[in-house]
Motif scaffolding. Structure first.
Motif, short mmCIF file in Angstrom:
data_model
loop_
_atom_site.label_atom_id
_atom_site.label_comp_id
_atom_site.label_asym_id
_atom_site.label_seq_id
_atom_site.Cartn_x
_atom_site.Cartn_y
_atom_site.Cartn_z
N ALA A 174 36.20 32.34 12.10
CA ALA A 174 35.20 32.96 11.50
C ALA A 174 35.44 34.31 11.79
O ALA A 174 34.62 35.21 10.98
N ARG B 292 41.57 24.39 3.16
CA ARG B 292 40.70 25.45 4.17
C ARG B 292 40.63 26.85 3.55
O ARG B 292 40.01 27.62 3.79
N SER C 172 32.64 37.66 8.19
CA SER C 172 33.21 38.07 9.63
C SER C 172 32.19 38.96 10.28
O SER C 172 31.89 39.82 9.71
N ALA D 144 35.92 27.08 -0.33
CA ALA D 144 35.92 27.57 1.00
C ALA D 144 35.75 28.96 1.49
O ALA D 144 35.07 29.29 2.26
N GLN D 145 36.41 29.83 0.52
CA GLN D 145 36.26 31.09 0.78
C GLN D 145 34.97 31.65 0.48
O GLN D 145 34.36 32.32 1.04
N SER E 88 32.21 30.21 0.39
CA SER E 88 31.07 29.45 1.15
C SER E 88 30.95 29.91 2.83
O SER E 88 30.13 29.83 3.36
N ARG E 89 32.18 30.74 2.95
CA ARG E 89 32.28 30.98 4.39
C ARG E 89 31.30 32.21 4.66
O ARG E 89 31.52 33.03 3.91
N PRO F 90 39.69 24.72 11.55
CA PRO F 90 38.98 25.54 10.53
C PRO F 90 39.38 27.06 10.68
O PRO F 90 40.05 27.36 11.74
#
Length: 213
Positions: free
Chosen positions: A49, A197, A209, A202-203, A205-206, A46
């Motif tokens: 993070a 990814r 940082s 995906a972006q 839901s991430r 993945p």
């Protein structure tokens, strides 16, 4: 190592769409740290993070910062006069104070003196030392800050003349330049090739940082 043209170009790719969030300077040691959030994708597994990376410039012989009002979206369609910065800490404090910022773009940041050719004669801050500079780095942050009367837009830019470049994670652990470049190239290749990814979903839901402190 930046004499390797492929590595230089890879680092430029890795810096595209990165967010500049801090500037830490130890001028007696001629060392500058530019704090970023970057786009990076490992070969497998993945997305990391923690997107924090520090560019560490050593053997710095010149550092300039240019802070101006960004009036390009107003009727004047230009930038204001340079705003004086007392020292490097003031530049770092300004970056920490913004309420909105946009990532760097343009694919060209290292070893391109044309990027500062249109700067005014006097910058907001200049620190000059001695010794030769093998490379240059241009960075910028288009941003806004909450001020009395509403948000005010600015552009802060930097120019670093240095001998050596290294990359660190936020905990100080080193990231080889070749890995930094490869992870950035891989992210952009994944975006264009449909790697799940880095899909839009995906972006979105991430989780964000961790922030630099």
């Amino acid at each position: 190592m930046l004499q390797d043209r492929s590595l230089l170009e890879g680092c430029n790719v890795a810096l595209n769409e990165s967010d500049v969030v801090g500037l830490r300077v130890n001028w007696p040691a001629r060392t500058v740290r530019l704090l970023l959030h970057v786009l990076a994708m490992p070969e497998e597994g993945p997305i990391d993070a923690d997107t924090r990376r520090a560019l560490v410039f050593t053997g710095v012989s010149l550092m300039r910062v240019l802070l101006r009002r960004d009036r390009t979206r107003t009727a004047s369609r230009d930038y204001g006069h340079p705003i004086e910065l007392a020292d490097a800490d003031a530049a770092d404090a300004f970056l920490a104070s913004v309420s909105r910022s946009d990532p760097m773009y343009g694919w060209r940041f290292l070893d391109d003196p044309e990027l500062t050719r249109d700067w005014p004669a006097t910058a907001s801050l200049m620190l000059a030392g001695t010794g030769p500079a093998t490379h240059t780095m241009y960075w910028f942050c288009e941003c806004a800050r909450e001020e009395p009367g509403g948000d005010t837009e600015y552009c802060i830019e930097g120019d670093i003349h240095f001998q050596r470049l290294s990359v660190e994670r936020a905990d100080g652990s080193p990231v080889p330049l070749a890995s930094f470049a490869a992870d950035g190239r891989r992210w952009w290749h994944g975006l264009h090739s449909g790697d799940p990814r880095v899909s839009t979903e995906a972006q979105q839901s991430r989780p964000p940082s961790p922030a630099w402190t």
